[in-house]
Structures are given as C-alpha cells and as structure tokens.
Design a protein around this motif. Structure first.
Motif, PDB file in Angstrom:
ATOM      1  N   UNK A 137       0.839  -1.199   0.000  1.00 42.23           N
ATOM      2  CA  UNK A 137       0.000   0.000   0.000  1.00 42.23           C
ATOM      3  C   UNK A 137       0.873   1.247   0.000  1.00 42.23           C
ATOM      4  N   UNK A 138       0.245   2.390  -0.147  1.00 45.79           N
ATOM      5  CA  UNK A 138       0.966   3.663  -0.208  1.00 45.79           C
ATOM      6  C   UNK A 138       1.814   3.872   1.046  1.00 45.79           C
ATOM      7  N   UNK A 139       2.966   4.525   0.913  1.00 49.44           N
ATOM      8  CA  UNK A 139       3.798   4.830   2.083  1.00 49.44           C
ATOM      9  C   UNK A 139       2.986   5.559   3.145  1.00 49.44           C
ATOM     10  N   UNK A 140       3.207   5.170   4.397  1.00 49.67           N
ATOM     11  CA  UNK A 140       2.478   5.792   5.496  1.00 49.67           C
ATOM     12  C   UNK A 140       1.171   5.120   5.831  1.00 49.67           C
ATOM     13  N   UNK A 141       0.868   3.989   5.171  1.00 51.38           N
ATOM     14  CA  UNK A 141      -0.373   3.279   5.459  1.00 51.38           C
ATOM     15  C   UNK A 141      -0.239   2.437   6.725  1.00 51.38           C
ATOM     16  N   UNK A 142      -1.373   2.027   7.263  1.00 48.48           N
ATOM     17  CA  UNK A 142      -1.430   1.299   8.532  1.00 48.48           C
ATOM     18  C   UNK A 142      -2.072  -0.076   8.354  1.00 48.48           C
ATOM     19  N   UNK A 143      -1.665  -1.013   9.197  1.00 49.10           N
ATOM     20  CA  UNK A 143      -2.382  -2.272   9.369  1.00 49.10           C
ATOM     21  C   UNK A 143      -2.681  -2.397  10.855  1.00 49.10           C
ATOM     22  N   UNK A 144      -3.949  -2.424  11.211  1.00 51.31           N
ATOM     23  CA  UNK A 144      -4.375  -2.636  12.592  1.00 51.31           C
ATOM     24  C   UNK A 144      -5.022  -4.018  12.618  1.00 51.31           C
ATOM     25  N   UNK A 145      -4.407  -4.958  13.321  1.00 51.39           N
ATOM     26  CA  UNK A 145      -4.892  -6.333  13.265  1.00 51.39           C
ATOM     27  C   UNK A 145      -4.808  -7.008  14.621  1.00 51.39           C
ATOM     28  N   UNK A 146      -5.521  -8.113  14.753  1.00 48.68           N
ATOM     29  CA  UNK A 146      -5.494  -8.881  15.989  1.00 48.68           C
ATOM     30  C   UNK A 146      -4.955 -10.276  15.705  1.00 48.68           C
TER      31      UNK A 146
ATOM     32  N   UNK B 253       6.345  -2.901   9.116  1.00 45.98           N
ATOM     33  CA  UNK B 253       7.110  -2.592  10.316  1.00 45.98           C
ATOM     34  C   UNK B 253       6.168  -2.546  11.511  1.00 45.98           C
ATOM     35  N   UNK B 254       6.408  -3.384  12.516  1.00 46.79           N
ATOM     36  CA  UNK B 254       5.553  -3.434  13.698  1.00 46.79           C
ATOM     37  C   UNK B 254       5.806  -2.202  14.563  1.00 46.79           C
ATOM     38  N   UNK B 255       4.717  -1.512  14.915  1.00 42.89           N
ATOM     39  CA  UNK B 255       4.818  -0.286  15.700  1.00 42.89           C
ATOM     40  C   UNK B 255       4.350  -0.490  17.131  1.00 42.89           C
ATOM     41  N   UNK B 256       3.275  -1.258  17.291  1.00 43.63           N
ATOM     42  CA  UNK B 256       2.702  -1.476  18.615  1.00 43.63           C
ATOM     43  C   UNK B 256       2.103  -2.867  18.671  1.00 43.63           C
ATOM     44  N   UNK B 257       2.230  -3.516  19.816  1.00 41.41           N
ATOM     45  CA  UNK B 257       1.700  -4.869  20.006  1.00 41.41           C
ATOM     46  C   UNK B 257       1.293  -4.980  21.470  1.00 41.41           C
TER      47      UNK B 257
ATOM     48  N   UNK C 174      -9.205 -13.826  32.351  1.00 40.92           N
ATOM     49  CA  UNK C 174      -9.463 -14.524  31.101  1.00 40.92           C
ATOM     50  C   UNK C 174      -9.018 -13.779  29.847  1.00 40.92           C
ATOM     51  N   UNK C 175      -8.937 -14.522  28.740  1.00 40.81           N
ATOM     52  CA  UNK C 175      -8.612 -13.994  27.407  1.00 40.81           C
ATOM     53  C   UNK C 175      -7.245 -13.301  27.333  1.00 40.81           C
ATOM     54  N   UNK C 176      -6.307 -13.737  28.174  1.00 40.80           N
ATOM     55  CA  UNK C 176      -4.974 -13.135  28.137  1.00 40.80           C
ATOM     56  C   UNK C 176      -4.240 -13.442  26.832  1.00 40.80           C
ATOM     57  N   UNK C 177      -4.741 -14.420  26.079  1.00 48.20           N
ATOM     58  CA  UNK C 177      -4.074 -14.837  24.852  1.00 48.20           C
ATOM     59  C   UNK C 177      -4.401 -13.942  23.651  1.00 48.20           C
ATOM     60  N   UNK C 178      -5.372 -13.050  23.783  1.00 47.32           N
ATOM     61  CA  UNK C 178      -5.755 -12.209  22.646  1.00 47.32           C
ATOM     62  C   UNK C 178      -4.896 -10.949  22.593  1.00 47.32           C
ATOM     63  N   UNK C 179      -4.466 -10.566  21.370  1.00 46.30           N
ATOM     64  CA  UNK C 179      -3.579  -9.426  21.214  1.00 46.30           C
ATOM     65  C   UNK C 179      -4.013  -8.563  20.034  1.00 46.30           C
ATOM     66  N   UNK C 180      -3.546  -7.323  20.036  1.00 43.44           N
ATOM     67  CA  UNK C 180      -3.837  -6.393  18.942  1.00 43.44           C
ATOM     68  C   UNK C 180      -2.558  -5.643  18.600  1.00 43.44           C
TER      69      UNK C 180
END
Length: 286
Positions: free
Chosen positions: A186-195, A244-248, A268-274
């Motif tokens: 994608x264009x420079x400066x784009x984001x991926x927000x995922x879980x 490039x990973x910015x936050x986890x 509970x649900x300690x295994x879920x991440x974003x």
C-alpha cells in the motif's frame, strides 16, 4: 461480539467505551431483549456480571479491544489516512457509527455469505444513513485480495488504514502472510491494525484461564483456530511480510487502559492481542 457491543451501548453515556447503535440489528429476538433490558442500569450490571462469570474475559476483552482499535483508527485519520479497508468485516459497523469516517472511502471485504446477512440486517439503516460503505465479497483463504480491492475502487496511491479484527486466528499462516504482504504494498504511510492470538493457546490452551473450555467449544461448532503467533516473534514475522511493527499489546493491556487495572474484568482472554504495523517509508511519530 454484536451482543457485547449492544450491551456496551446500553450503558450510560459517561460510562460506555463507545456507542454502536447498529449492533442490535444483528441480534435475534432473545439477545435483543437482553440488550434492551440492559438499558436499565441495575439490569445491565447484572447481565454483564453474569456473562463475565460464565465466560471470563470474553466481553471485557471484546469491548476494550473495540475501543482500542477505534482510537488507533482515529490516530491514523488525524495523521492523514484517506481511505479505510476493513478485512473480514463481519458485523463491524464503524463505517456507519464513526463520524470520523464520514466522507472517507470505506471498503469492506468479507465472505459473500456474511456480506449477504449484513446487507439484509442493515437495509433500513442504509436507507436512513445513505450508502457509506462499499462491500466486496471475497474468500481470503482462496481468493486474491488485490482483485477484490480493485473491484471496490481502492486507490493504491492513497494513504490507507487496513483493519483486520478477529480474523487471523481462523486462517492458515500462508493466508496471513499473503494478506499482510498485500498491505505492505500500500501507499507509504499506510497502517495495518490487526489482531491475533498467542500461539500457545493452540498448542496448550490449558495455560490460559478459560482457554481449554474455549477451544473445546470452538471445536464443537467447527470453528477451530488455526493460526497463532508468539508475541516474542511478532516483530520478525511482521517484518518478513514487508511491514514494520509499531505497537503490540495484549488484552490485559487494553482492558487495564480503558477499564482499570483491577477487577473481575481482568480475568481470562490473556491470549488475545492487537497490533499496529506501518508500511515501509512511513514516518512514525513518538
């Protein structure tokens, strides 16, 4: 999740983490009645407490994650994002409920069957609100994301936010890599927000509170999780796709941020991440 979002919306304005007036459209009559009953404060507290006892962490993690993603999306929009692509959109209603997205190009990509249900449930809302979202049917486990985006009017030159919530754990590693690789173009400066989920919940679910019960329930309904990632390896995994990973952050982190660091909601649900990643060439502001 639709029930959890409806219950959060039923809370008093000063207490709720977000408002999703469309969530109840996806509920059957029994759950809709529960959501309506929750508008009475005492009933709402009792209903949330019951859910939290029966399925520790599910509701609290879900609503805190929703707010966390909302805030990350707002940050991206303030930093110049011009369009939003929601992958595996399911019953996500951000294209309608977030005023920040009014006037932005919003493209939802999802399985055709889910998309048909969503279109039917939101028909009345779309007549009132207008067609704010472009929906593109695709099966990400088999079909080309590039082709789907092209059909949806995706602008390759525009700074884009890709939202991918609650999906990766149902795919195979190859599909996750392929999708993140497409986002990396994608264009420079784009984001991926995922879980994603911690890989240990697939191998040894008993390590997490409620993990074994959850995985058995998923197996019983034929929706087993197939992909997880060790947080210690997340940076290298994301980098291998060209991002490039910015936050986890983990569910413990975002629950503490929005709901306080102590209380029953932290179980509970300690295994879920974003996580948030950026395309190469993005300027990252500290």
């Amino acid at each position: 999740m639709a029930l959890f979002r409806a219950l959060e919306t039923a809370r008093p304005t000063r207490e709720r983490l977000f408002e999703d007036p469309f969530a109840k459209q996806f509920l059957g009559w029994k759950y809709r009645a529960v959501a309506e009953a929750a508008r009475i404060p005492a009933m709402g507290r009792a209903i949330r407490a019951y859910i939290d006892r029966q399925w520790p962490g599910a509701r609290a993690s879900g609503v805190a994650r929703t707010r966390w993603i909302d805030d990350e999306l707002r940050t991206a929009l303030c930093d110049g994002a011009e369009q939003v692509v929601i992958l595996g959109a399911g019953f996500d209603t951000r294209g309608y409920r977030m005023e920040e997205l009014r006037g932005k190009r919003v493209i939802e990509v999802d399985h055709p069957n889910t998309m048909r249900v969503k279109r039917a449930r939101l028909a009345g809302c779309e007549r009132r609100c207008g067609e704010r979202v472009t929906r593109v049917p695709v099966d990400l486990s088999r079909d080309s994301l590039e082709d789907a985006l092209r059909r949806g009017g995706y602008d390759r030159g525009a700074k884009t936010v890709f939202l991918w919530e609650g999906v990766t754990n149902y795919l195979l590693e190859a599909a996750v890599r392929r999708t993140l690789g497409t986002i990396a173009d994608a264009a420079p400066g784009s984001w991926a927000i995922f879980t994603y989920v911690h890989s240990d919940v697939l191998r040894a679910p008993e390590k997490f509170a409620g993990g074994l019960r959850l995985t058995r329930m998923l197996e019983a309904i034929g929706e087993q999780w197939t992909f997880g990632l060790d947080p210690a390896e997340a940076n290298d995994f994301v980098a291998s796709t060209g991002l490039r990973l910015i936050e986890d952050v983990g569910s413990v982190d975002y629950r503490a941020r929005y709901m306080g660091a102590t209380g029953e909601h932290m179980r509970g649900y300690e295994f879920y991440r974003a996580a948030v990643a950026r395309t190469v060439g993005a300027t990252v502001h500290a």
